[in-house]
Design a protein around this motif. Structure first.
Motif, mmCIF file in Angstrom:
data_model
loop_
_atom_site.group_PDB
_atom_site.id
_atom_site.type_symbol
_atom_site.label_atom_id
_atom_site.label_comp_id
_atom_site.label_asym_id
_atom_site.label_seq_id
_atom_site.Cartn_x
_atom_site.Cartn_y
_atom_site.Cartn_z
ATOM 1 N N ALA A 1 14.609 10.811 10.387
ATOM 2 C CA ALA A 1 14.195 11.206 8.747
ATOM 3 C C ALA A 1 12.989 11.992 8.924
ATOM 4 C CB ALA A 1 13.433 9.448 8.080
ATOM 5 N N PRO A 2 12.463 12.062 7.484
ATOM 6 C CA PRO A 2 11.278 13.204 7.263
ATOM 7 C C PRO A 2 10.151 12.689 6.935
ATOM 8 C CG PRO A 2 13.039 13.949 5.087
ATOM 9 C CD PRO A 2 13.171 12.339 6.155
ATOM 10 N N ARG A 3 9.082 13.818 7.669
ATOM 11 C CA ARG A 3 7.770 12.230 7.969
ATOM 12 C C ARG A 3 7.005 11.567 6.591
ATOM 13 N NH1 ARG A 3 3.909 9.735 7.614
ATOM 14 N NH2 ARG A 3 1.669 10.107 8.976
ATOM 15 N N ARG A 4 7.492 12.519 4.961
ATOM 16 C CA ARG A 4 6.832 11.473 4.210
ATOM 17 C C ARG A 4 7.782 10.100 3.978
ATOM 18 N NH1 ARG A 4 10.321 15.591 2.279
ATOM 19 N NH2 ARG A 4 12.112 14.973 1.177
ATOM 20 N N PHE A 5 8.809 9.915 4.736
ATOM 21 C CA PHE A 5 9.662 9.192 4.621
ATOM 22 C C PHE A 5 9.117 7.572 5.634
ATOM 23 C CE2 PHE A 5 13.378 11.147 2.077
ATOM 24 C CZ PHE A 5 12.684 10.904 1.339
ATOM 25 N N LEU A 6 8.608 8.185 6.187
ATOM 26 C CA LEU A 6 8.101 7.040 7.688
ATOM 27 C C LEU A 6 6.436 7.028 8.118
ATOM 28 C CD1 LEU A 6 10.348 7.968 10.136
ATOM 29 C CD2 LEU A 6 10.417 6.830 9.195
ATOM 30 N N PRO A 7 5.437 5.962 6.765
ATOM 31 C CA PRO A 7 4.411 5.870 6.865
ATOM 32 C C PRO A 7 4.374 5.134 7.841
ATOM 33 C CG PRO A 7 5.642 5.033 5.069
ATOM 34 C CD PRO A 7 6.900 5.076 5.584
ATOM 35 N N SER A 8 2.885 5.767 8.842
ATOM 36 C CA SER A 8 2.393 4.137 9.432
ATOM 37 C C SER A 8 2.478 3.312 9.563
ATOM 38 C CB SER A 8 0.892 4.724 9.649
ATOM 39 O OG SER A 8 -0.290 4.397 8.821
ATOM 40 N N ILE A 9 2.640 2.454 10.214
ATOM 41 C CA ILE A 9 3.068 1.577 10.485
ATOM 42 C C ILE A 9 1.355 -0.092 9.782
ATOM 43 C CG2 ILE A 9 2.579 -0.586 11.863
ATOM 44 C CD1 ILE A 9 5.717 0.858 11.865
ATOM 45 N N SER A 10 -0.025 0.391 10.070
ATOM 46 C CA SER A 10 -1.394 0.464 9.614
ATOM 47 C C SER A 10 -0.982 0.242 8.456
ATOM 48 C CB SER A 10 -2.131 0.951 10.127
ATOM 49 O OG SER A 10 -2.810 1.238 11.741
ATOM 50 N N ALA A 11 -0.742 1.721 7.752
ATOM 51 C CA ALA A 11 -0.443 1.737 6.029
ATOM 52 C C ALA A 11 0.280 0.237 5.600
ATOM 53 C CB ALA A 11 0.026 3.200 5.772
ATOM 54 N N LEU A 12 1.706 0.213 6.438
ATOM 55 C CA LEU A 12 2.508 -0.806 5.595
ATOM 56 C C LEU A 12 2.350 -1.958 5.863
ATOM 57 C CD1 LEU A 12 5.921 1.045 6.732
ATOM 58 C CD2 LEU A 12 4.669 0.823 4.935
ATOM 59 N N ARG A 13 1.432 -1.791 6.958
ATOM 60 C CA ARG A 13 0.629 -3.591 7.222
ATOM 61 C C ARG A 13 0.429 -4.413 6.625
ATOM 62 N NH1 ARG A 13 -0.974 -5.040 12.735
ATOM 63 N NH2 ARG A 13 -1.349 -7.238 12.268
ATOM 64 N N ALA A 14 -0.425 -3.349 6.055
ATOM 65 C CA ALA A 14 -1.981 -3.572 5.104
ATOM 66 C C ALA A 14 -1.823 -4.031 3.274
ATOM 67 C CB ALA A 14 -2.812 -2.428 4.582
ATOM 68 N N LEU A 15 -0.322 -3.196 3.501
ATOM 69 C CA LEU A 15 0.091 -3.738 1.812
ATOM 70 C C LEU A 15 1.549 -4.452 2.057
ATOM 71 C CD1 LEU A 15 1.303 -1.714 -0.563
ATOM 72 C CD2 LEU A 15 3.489 -1.610 0.294
ATOM 73 N N GLU A 16 1.901 -4.608 3.312
ATOM 74 C CA GLU A 16 2.208 -6.287 3.549
ATOM 75 C C GLU A 16 1.959 -7.292 3.124
ATOM 76 O OE1 GLU A 16 4.352 -10.515 4.767
ATOM 77 O OE2 GLU A 16 2.818 -8.349 5.529
ATOM 78 N N ALA A 17 0.387 -7.620 3.546
ATOM 79 C CA ALA A 17 -0.461 -8.030 3.626
ATOM 80 C C ALA A 17 -0.811 -8.777 2.503
ATOM 81 C CB ALA A 17 -1.035 -7.962 4.571
ATOM 82 N N LEU A 18 -1.522 -7.726 1.842
ATOM 83 C CA LEU A 18 -1.801 -7.733 0.295
ATOM 84 C C LEU A 18 -0.863 -8.939 -0.644
ATOM 85 C CD1 LEU A 18 -4.059 -7.281 -1.516
ATOM 86 C CD2 LEU A 18 -2.440 -4.948 -2.210
ATOM 87 N N ASP A 19 0.692 -7.995 -0.433
ATOM 88 C CA ASP A 19 1.460 -8.493 -1.052
ATOM 89 C C ASP A 19 2.145 -10.690 -0.968
ATOM 90 O OD1 ASP A 19 3.783 -8.970 -2.835
ATOM 91 O OD2 ASP A 19 4.599 -9.561 -0.822
ATOM 92 N N ARG A 20 1.531 -10.553 0.619
ATOM 93 C CA ARG A 20 1.677 -11.697 0.754
ATOM 94 C C ARG A 20 1.252 -12.517 1.267
ATOM 95 N NH1 ARG A 20 0.539 -13.062 5.848
ATOM 96 N NH2 ARG A 20 1.372 -11.117 6.644
ATOM 97 N N LEU A 21 -0.657 -12.075 0.851
ATOM 98 C CA LEU A 21 -1.615 -13.368 1.354
ATOM 99 C C LEU A 21 -2.719 -13.350 -1.008
ATOM 100 C CD1 LEU A 21 -3.445 -12.180 4.200
ATOM 101 C CD2 LEU A 21 -2.062 -14.982 3.897
ATOM 102 N N GLY A 22 -1.864 -11.758 -1.506
ATOM 103 C CA GLY A 22 -2.599 -12.135 -2.745
ATOM 104 C C GLY A 22 -3.897 -11.523 -2.752
#
Length: 303
Positions: free
Chosen positions: A3-24
């Motif tokens: 997959a192109p690089r733009r479709f594969l964000p860093s794990i750290s950024a995705l974890r931050a997004l997921e945590a903000l969504d889950r924890l509020g």
């Protein structure tokens, strides 16, 4: 898959997004990730730049996700969980690997468990992890290598091994029929019937097999597992149509009595199913080859 690089964000950024969504809140996300709130904010900004989208609403010091970002985070959560589980399996797997198996609770307890010590002796290098699943699922989204399935061998994208046909007996507590003259299967219709959710047509099919035309609606109470319906039958709540292998001990000890002289085979059977793509996995291959020696050799019903 590439997959192109733009479709594969860093794990750290995705974890931050997921945590903000889950924890509020950014503070809660930062605490969980062992980061500062500023670091969480910078991870989210980097993600927005890479995707070219606004994901976060910033109101003074409060960060909230857009509706689209919340949906994205929900999908990402499943992917992150799968990555974590795959990593854990890799780190903890012995030489031949680990087999993650979905089982049906009653069949797993009464049929599979008594046989597993032999497999453990023959293959001590294979670890089997078992989790209960009552309904079919997608192997693509669940962390299982194989599953015990009841029904027909029609699970998309899988191969299968026939394990055992199911034969049913109507059983109940002795007191329920004490002093009652049952002349044949039709008389069972006069008794309260117990139903299992995973076999909604079991009673109509059984009566039809005995040459008895059941009413359009066969009433009675419903149960979600064989363990609970067995207890209901033993306490005199009605007649349960049970797989013979599950009630052997209860019939032998007199806790239950059979209301028909012989089990009746059903249309369904128990199978081991696995994704065709995993057919050559070492742990699965060892388990499958061993289980084939315990399986019912042929299908006795005409098809």
């Amino acid at each position: 898959m590439s997959a192109p690089r733009r479709f594969l964000p860093s794990i750290s950024a995705l974890r931050a997004l997921e945590a903000l969504d889950r924890l509020g809140s950014a503070s809660a996300a930062a605490a969980e990730l062992s980061l500062t709130q500023g670091a969480v904010s910078r991870q989210l900004q980097a993600l927005e730049r890479q995707l070219g989208l606004d994901l976060v609403h910033r109101d003074k010091k409060k960060l909230t996700l857009s509706a689209e970002a919340q949906e994205y985070a929900s999908e990402i959560r499943a992917a992150l969980n799968q990555i974590a589980q795959s990593t854990l399996r890799l780190q903890t797997a012995p030489l031949a690997g680990t087999l993650n198996l979905a089982i049906l609770p009653a069949f797993g307890m009464r049929w599979l468990m008594p046989r597993l010590p032999e497999f453990a002796r023959l293959h001590p290098d294979v670890t089997i992890n078992m989790t209960t699943r009552l309904e079919p699922f997608s192997f693509a989204s669940e962390p299982f290598d194989a599953a015990i399935h009841f029904g027909r061998a029609e699970w998309p994208g899988t191969s299968s091994l026939l394990l055992k046909h199911e034969q049913l007996l109507p059983v109940c507590a002795p007191d329920l029929v004490a002093g009652t003259a049952l002349r044949g299967p039709k008389d069972i219709l006069n008794l309260p019937l117990l139903h299992i959710q995973t076999r909604p047509e079991a009673w109509p099919d059984w009566f039809a097999a005995q040459g008895v035309e059941p009413p359009e609606t066969v009433s009675g109470t419903m149960y979600d597992q064989f363990a609970t319906i067995t207890q209901a039958a033993m306490h005199g709540l009605g007649v349960a149509l049970m797989p013979d292998y599950l009630v052997e001990q209860d019939l032998a000890t007199g806790r239950l009595v059979a209301l028909h002289p012989a089990p009746t085979e059903t249309r369904g059977a128990y199978y081991l199913v696995w994704p065709t793509s995993k057919s050559n996995a070492p742990a699965l291959r060892k388990f499958r080859d061993w289980l084939a020696t315990k399986a019912q050799p042929e299908d006795p019903l005409p098809r």
